[in-house]
Motif scaffolding. Structure first.
Motif, PDB file in Angstrom:
ATOM      1  N   ALA A 154     -13.992 -32.799  25.575  1.00 59.44           N
ATOM      2  CA  ALA A 154     -13.186 -33.987  25.863  1.00 59.44           C
ATOM      3  C   ALA A 154     -13.678 -34.676  27.133  1.00 59.44           C
ATOM      4  O   ALA A 154     -13.774 -35.905  27.182  1.00 59.44           O
ATOM      5  CB  ALA A 154     -11.712 -33.606  25.994  1.00 59.44           C
ATOM      6  N   ARG A 155     -13.992 -33.903  28.164  1.00 59.26           N
ATOM      7  CA  ARG A 155     -14.488 -34.507  29.407  1.00 59.26           C
ATOM      8  C   ARG A 155     -15.854 -35.162  29.203  1.00 59.26           C
ATOM      9  O   ARG A 155     -16.142 -36.202  29.792  1.00 59.26           O
ATOM     10  CB  ARG A 155     -14.561 -33.456  30.508  1.00 59.26           C
ATOM     11  CG  ARG A 155     -13.203 -33.040  31.074  1.00 59.26           C
ATOM     12  CD  ARG A 155     -13.338 -32.163  32.302  1.00 59.26           C
ATOM     13  NE  ARG A 155     -13.827 -30.832  31.991  1.00 59.26           N
ATOM     14  CZ  ARG A 155     -13.054 -29.774  31.772  1.00 59.26           C
ATOM     15  NH1 ARG A 155     -11.728 -29.901  31.830  1.00 59.26           N
ATOM     16  NH2 ARG A 155     -13.572 -28.582  31.514  1.00 59.26           N
ATOM     17  N   LEU A 156     -16.692 -34.534  28.398  1.00 56.71           N
ATOM     18  CA  LEU A 156     -18.036 -35.063  28.155  1.00 56.71           C
ATOM     19  C   LEU A 156     -18.037 -36.211  27.144  1.00 56.71           C
ATOM     20  O   LEU A 156     -19.009 -36.978  27.072  1.00 56.71           O
ATOM     21  CB  LEU A 156     -18.948 -33.946  27.645  1.00 56.71           C
ATOM     22  CG  LEU A 156     -19.313 -32.865  28.664  1.00 56.71           C
ATOM     23  CD1 LEU A 156     -19.876 -31.639  27.953  1.00 56.71           C
ATOM     24  CD2 LEU A 156     -20.310 -33.401  29.688  1.00 56.71           C
ATOM     25  N   GLY A 157     -16.978 -36.291  26.340  1.00 56.34           N
ATOM     26  CA  GLY A 157     -16.946 -37.308  25.294  1.00 56.34           C
ATOM     27  C   GLY A 157     -17.883 -36.980  24.147  1.00 56.34           C
ATOM     28  O   GLY A 157     -18.435 -37.882  23.508  1.00 56.34           O
ATOM     29  N   LEU A 158     -18.056 -35.687  23.842  1.00 54.85           N
ATOM     30  CA  LEU A 158     -18.985 -35.249  22.815  1.00 54.85           C
ATOM     31  C   LEU A 158     -18.271 -34.486  21.704  1.00 54.85           C
ATOM     32  O   LEU A 158     -17.199 -33.920  21.917  1.00 54.85           O
ATOM     33  CB  LEU A 158     -20.048 -34.325  23.421  1.00 54.85           C
ATOM     34  CG  LEU A 158     -21.001 -34.930  24.458  1.00 54.85           C
ATOM     35  CD1 LEU A 158     -21.882 -33.839  25.039  1.00 54.85           C
ATOM     36  CD2 LEU A 158     -21.848 -36.041  23.841  1.00 54.85           C
ATOM     37  N   ASP A 159     -18.908 -34.471  20.528  1.00 52.60           N
ATOM     38  CA  ASP A 159     -18.409 -33.656  19.425  1.00 52.60           C
ATOM     39  C   ASP A 159     -18.929 -32.228  19.518  1.00 52.60           C
ATOM     40  O   ASP A 159     -18.326 -31.307  18.959  1.00 52.60           O
ATOM     41  CB  ASP A 159     -18.835 -34.257  18.086  1.00 52.60           C
ATOM     42  CG  ASP A 159     -18.217 -35.621  17.835  1.00 52.60           C
ATOM     43  OD1 ASP A 159     -17.054 -35.820  18.233  1.00 52.60           O
ATOM     44  OD2 ASP A 159     -18.902 -36.479  17.256  1.00 52.60           O
ATOM     45  N   TYR A 160     -20.072 -32.046  20.178  1.00 54.88           N
ATOM     46  CA  TYR A 160     -20.672 -30.718  20.307  1.00 54.88           C
ATOM     47  C   TYR A 160     -21.547 -30.675  21.545  1.00 54.88           C
ATOM     48  O   TYR A 160     -21.980 -31.715  22.057  1.00 54.88           O
ATOM     49  CB  TYR A 160     -21.530 -30.390  19.077  1.00 54.88           C
ATOM     50  CG  TYR A 160     -22.811 -31.184  19.010  1.00 54.88           C
ATOM     51  CD1 TYR A 160     -24.011 -30.656  19.510  1.00 54.88           C
ATOM     52  CD2 TYR A 160     -22.832 -32.465  18.469  1.00 54.88           C
ATOM     53  CE1 TYR A 160     -25.195 -31.381  19.473  1.00 54.88           C
ATOM     54  CE2 TYR A 160     -24.008 -33.202  18.423  1.00 54.88           C
ATOM     55  CZ  TYR A 160     -25.186 -32.667  18.925  1.00 54.88           C
ATOM     56  OH  TYR A 160     -26.350 -33.395  18.898  1.00 54.88           O
ATOM     57  N   VAL A 161     -21.790 -29.476  22.047  1.00 54.08           N
ATOM     58  CA  VAL A 161     -22.819 -29.254  23.065  1.00 54.08           C
ATOM     59  C   VAL A 161     -23.950 -28.485  22.395  1.00 54.08           C
ATOM     60  O   VAL A 161     -23.765 -27.819  21.379  1.00 54.08           O
ATOM     61  CB  VAL A 161     -22.295 -28.476  24.287  1.00 54.08           C
ATOM     62  CG1 VAL A 161     -21.335 -29.338  25.091  1.00 54.08           C
ATOM     63  CG2 VAL A 161     -21.668 -27.161  23.876  1.00 54.08           C
ATOM     64  N   ASP A 162     -25.129 -28.593  22.982  1.00 53.57           N
ATOM     65  CA  ASP A 162     -26.274 -27.916  22.396  1.00 53.57           C
ATOM     66  C   ASP A 162     -26.262 -26.421  22.692  1.00 53.57           C
ATOM     67  O   ASP A 162     -26.627 -25.612  21.829  1.00 53.57           O
ATOM     68  CB  ASP A 162     -27.563 -28.561  22.913  1.00 53.57           C
ATOM     69  CG  ASP A 162     -27.650 -30.014  22.493  1.00 53.57           C
ATOM     70  OD1 ASP A 162     -28.101 -30.272  21.357  1.00 53.57           O
ATOM     71  OD2 ASP A 162     -27.237 -30.890  23.278  1.00 53.57           O
ATOM     72  N   ILE A 163     -25.859 -26.043  23.907  1.00 54.87           N
ATOM     73  CA  ILE A 163     -25.789 -24.633  24.286  1.00 54.87           C
ATOM     74  C   ILE A 163     -24.434 -24.374  24.946  1.00 54.87           C
ATOM     75  O   ILE A 163     -24.037 -25.099  25.862  1.00 54.87           O
ATOM     76  CB  ILE A 163     -26.912 -24.237  25.265  1.00 54.87           C
ATOM     77  CG1 ILE A 163     -28.291 -24.625  24.720  1.00 54.87           C
ATOM     78  CG2 ILE A 163     -26.867 -22.740  25.544  1.00 54.87           C
ATOM     79  CD1 ILE A 163     -29.422 -24.448  25.729  1.00 54.87           C
ATOM     80  N   PHE A 164     -23.746 -23.351  24.489  1.00 52.72           N
ATOM     81  CA  PHE A 164     -22.470 -22.946  25.080  1.00 52.72           C
ATOM     82  C   PHE A 164     -22.611 -21.517  25.577  1.00 52.72           C
ATOM     83  O   PHE A 164     -22.992 -20.616  24.834  1.00 52.72           O
ATOM     84  CB  PHE A 164     -21.347 -23.049  24.048  1.00 52.72           C
ATOM     85  CG  PHE A 164     -19.982 -22.746  24.605  1.00 52.72           C
ATOM     86  CD1 PHE A 164     -19.563 -23.263  25.827  1.00 52.72           C
ATOM     87  CD2 PHE A 164     -19.096 -21.938  23.906  1.00 52.72           C
ATOM     88  CE1 PHE A 164     -18.297 -22.977  26.334  1.00 52.72           C
ATOM     89  CE2 PHE A 164     -17.835 -21.658  24.382  1.00 52.72           C
ATOM     90  CZ  PHE A 164     -17.432 -22.178  25.616  1.00 52.72           C
ATOM     91  N   TYR A 165     -22.297 -21.307  26.861  1.00 54.05           N
ATOM     92  CA  TYR A 165     -22.500 -20.027  27.525  1.00 54.05           C
ATOM     93  C   TYR A 165     -21.185 -19.311  27.813  1.00 54.05           C
ATOM     94  O   TYR A 165     -20.179 -19.946  28.151  1.00 54.05           O
ATOM     95  CB  TYR A 165     -23.129 -20.235  28.903  1.00 54.05           C
ATOM     96  CG  TYR A 165     -24.565 -20.639  28.979  1.00 54.05           C
ATOM     97  CD1 TYR A 165     -25.567 -19.698  29.218  1.00 54.05           C
ATOM     98  CD2 TYR A 165     -24.936 -21.979  28.894  1.00 54.05           C
ATOM     99  CE1 TYR A 165     -26.897 -20.072  29.358  1.00 54.05           C
ATOM    100  CE2 TYR A 165     -26.265 -22.371  29.030  1.00 54.05           C
ATOM    101  CZ  TYR A 165     -27.239 -21.413  29.260  1.00 54.05           C
ATOM    102  OH  TYR A 165     -28.548 -21.789  29.400  1.00 54.05           O
ATOM    103  N   SER A 166     -21.259 -17.994  27.785  1.00 55.34           N
ATOM    104  CA  SER A 166     -20.288 -17.170  28.498  1.00 55.34           C
ATOM    105  C   SER A 166     -20.812 -17.074  29.926  1.00 55.34           C
ATOM    106  O   SER A 166     -21.872 -16.491  30.164  1.00 55.34           O
ATOM    107  CB  SER A 166     -20.166 -15.780  27.871  1.00 55.34           C
ATOM    108  OG  SER A 166     -19.379 -14.945  28.702  1.00 55.34           O
ATOM    109  N   HIS A 167     -20.070 -17.639  30.885  1.00 58.43           N
ATOM    110  CA  HIS A 167     -20.567 -17.807  32.249  1.00 58.43           C
ATOM    111  C   HIS A 167     -20.656 -16.495  33.016  1.00 58.43           C
ATOM    112  O   HIS A 167     -21.452 -16.372  33.968  1.00 58.43           O
ATOM    113  CB  HIS A 167     -19.645 -18.785  32.988  1.00 58.43           C
ATOM    114  CG  HIS A 167     -20.296 -19.525  34.104  1.00 58.43           C
ATOM    115  ND1 HIS A 167     -19.730 -20.635  34.686  1.00 58.43           N
ATOM    116  CD2 HIS A 167     -21.462 -19.340  34.764  1.00 58.43           C
ATOM    117  CE1 HIS A 167     -20.516 -21.081  35.656  1.00 58.43           C
ATOM    118  NE2 HIS A 167     -21.571 -20.309  35.719  1.00 58.43           N
ATOM    119  N   ARG A 168     -19.861 -15.513  32.614  1.00 60.06           N
ATOM    120  CA  ARG A 168     -19.906 -14.206  33.280  1.00 60.06           C
ATOM    121  C   ARG A 168     -19.199 -13.193  32.388  1.00 60.06           C
ATOM    122  O   ARG A 168     -18.311 -13.539  31.602  1.00 60.06           O
ATOM    123  CB  ARG A 168     -19.208 -14.246  34.635  1.00 60.06           C
ATOM    124  CG  ARG A 168     -17.729 -14.628  34.564  1.00 60.06           C
ATOM    125  CD  ARG A 168     -17.027 -14.436  35.883  1.00 60.06           C
ATOM    126  NE  ARG A 168     -15.660 -14.930  35.850  1.00 60.06           N
ATOM    127  CZ  ARG A 168     -14.768 -14.717  36.811  1.00 60.06           C
ATOM    128  NH1 ARG A 168     -15.102 -13.993  37.861  1.00 60.06           N
ATOM    129  NH2 ARG A 168     -13.545 -15.213  36.724  1.00 60.06           N
TER     130      ARG A 168
END
Length: 340
Positions: free
Chosen positions: A126-140
């Protein structure tokens, strides 16, 4: 005035490297928005840096839900840039974000639970205004949540079309092996791992890089310049606009000790003998690792960005140069604490 990217942005084929055994290529230098792109920063400066990065062939832009400050503001600002400057170029970009650190009040705004991870992704989109991201991480890793649950959430993000690939950050070699196994069983192989790695912080060499190569995953080290220490910025003191001078920065002035400056000065001399800036040599040193796909830099000025990208012009090291770097790191100021 509308932004028109450089027509020469893809003229350097040596700019890209395949990520592990995947079909995805990433630029050797990627731009991270951890600092300098939040609500406390000057928006137009960040916008100019992102534009110049794309002109130079940088296609990968790395974020996280908590980047700012305040948390979330880097994604909001980058989303604004996507709308105004990059709407026609979405398919040329690799955009990543992460979930793992505290974002909102209560028991569901932090950690690695399925509830938090997937809610965080929705908020990031929602913040990015996108339907998807290319890479989604578990940050820790979250010690209170089974790895199976966190990896299941990442795999669900891909199945639901909200992410194309998944990654890990700050997982050790053993945790990475287990997470990669679970992801593989779920049909969503691990693409990439984001560890802290630079000349002063070499922990990934003790098993993590070997594990990533065995898994067919790439590495994207963050802080390859030790938050600016591995540049010539601090040789004459702490500049007013440096990270060590910012109240919200992670690089504290008390870490810039005489022993550390002694090492930096010796490394700088070696870099100059190679015909490079210290930052360029430090990036080339990180990129020498076979497991490493790309180095994740930050930038507060276009000039820093341009200097960093030139690192790819001289990537090779002689055995003598590598031995000299090890000697500087191990002998100069021996017994003094190392910066992280």
């Amino acid at each position: 005035m509308p932004y028109l990217p450089s027509s020469a942005r893809y003229e350097n084929p040596g700019m890209y490297r395949r990520c592990g055994r995947s079909g995805l290529q990433l630029p050797l230098i990627s731009l991270g928005l951890w600092h300098n792109f939040g609500g406390v920063d000057v928006y137009e400066n960040g916008r100019a840096i992102v534009r110049r990065a794309f002109d130079l062939g940088i296609t990968h832009f790395d974020l996280a839900n908590n980047y700012g400050p305040p948390p979330g503001s880097a994604e909001e600002n980058f989303g604004r840039m996507l709308r105004t400057d990059f709407a026609a170029h979405r398919d040329e970009l690799i955009i990543s974000t992460k979930a793992g650190y505290g974002m909102w009040a209560g028991p569901y705004g932090d950690g690695g639970s399925r509830k938090y991870v997937l809610a965080s992704l929705d908020q990031s989109l929602a913040r990015l205004g996108l339907d998807y991201v290319d890479i989604f991480y578990s940050h820790r890793p979250d010690p209170a949540t089974p790895i199976e649950e966190t990896m299941g959430a990442l795999a669900h993000a891909v199945r639901s079309g909200k992410a194309l690939y998944v990654g890990l950050s700050n997982y050790n070699a053993e945790q990475t092996a287990r997470a990669a196994q679970v992801l593989r069983e779920l049909g969503t192989p691990l693409l990439i791992h984001q560890p802290r790695y630079h000349m002063f912080e070499r922990a990934p060499e003790a098993g993590l890089f070997e594990r990533l190569q065995a898994e067919g995953a790439g590495a994207i080290p963050y802080c390859p310049l030790a938050q600016g220490l591995l540049t010539n910025r601090y040789l004459g003191g702490i500049p007013d606009d440096a990270r060590a001078a910012k109240p919200h920065g992670f690089l504290k002035a008390d870490r810039i000790t005489p022993a550390v400056l002694e090492k930096i000065s010796a490394l700088d001399a070696l870099a100059r003998a190679r015909g490079q800036s210290l930052a360029q040599m430090a990036l080339a040193w990180v990129l020498r690792q076979p497991a490493v796909t790309t180095a994740l830099i930050g930038a507060s000025k276009i000039s820093q960005l341009e200097d960093n990208v030139k690192a790819i012009e001289t990537l090779a090291f002689s055995p003598d140069e590598l031995a000299r770097i090890d000697a500087i790191l191990n002998e100069a100021g021996r017994g003094q604490s190392q910066p992280k």
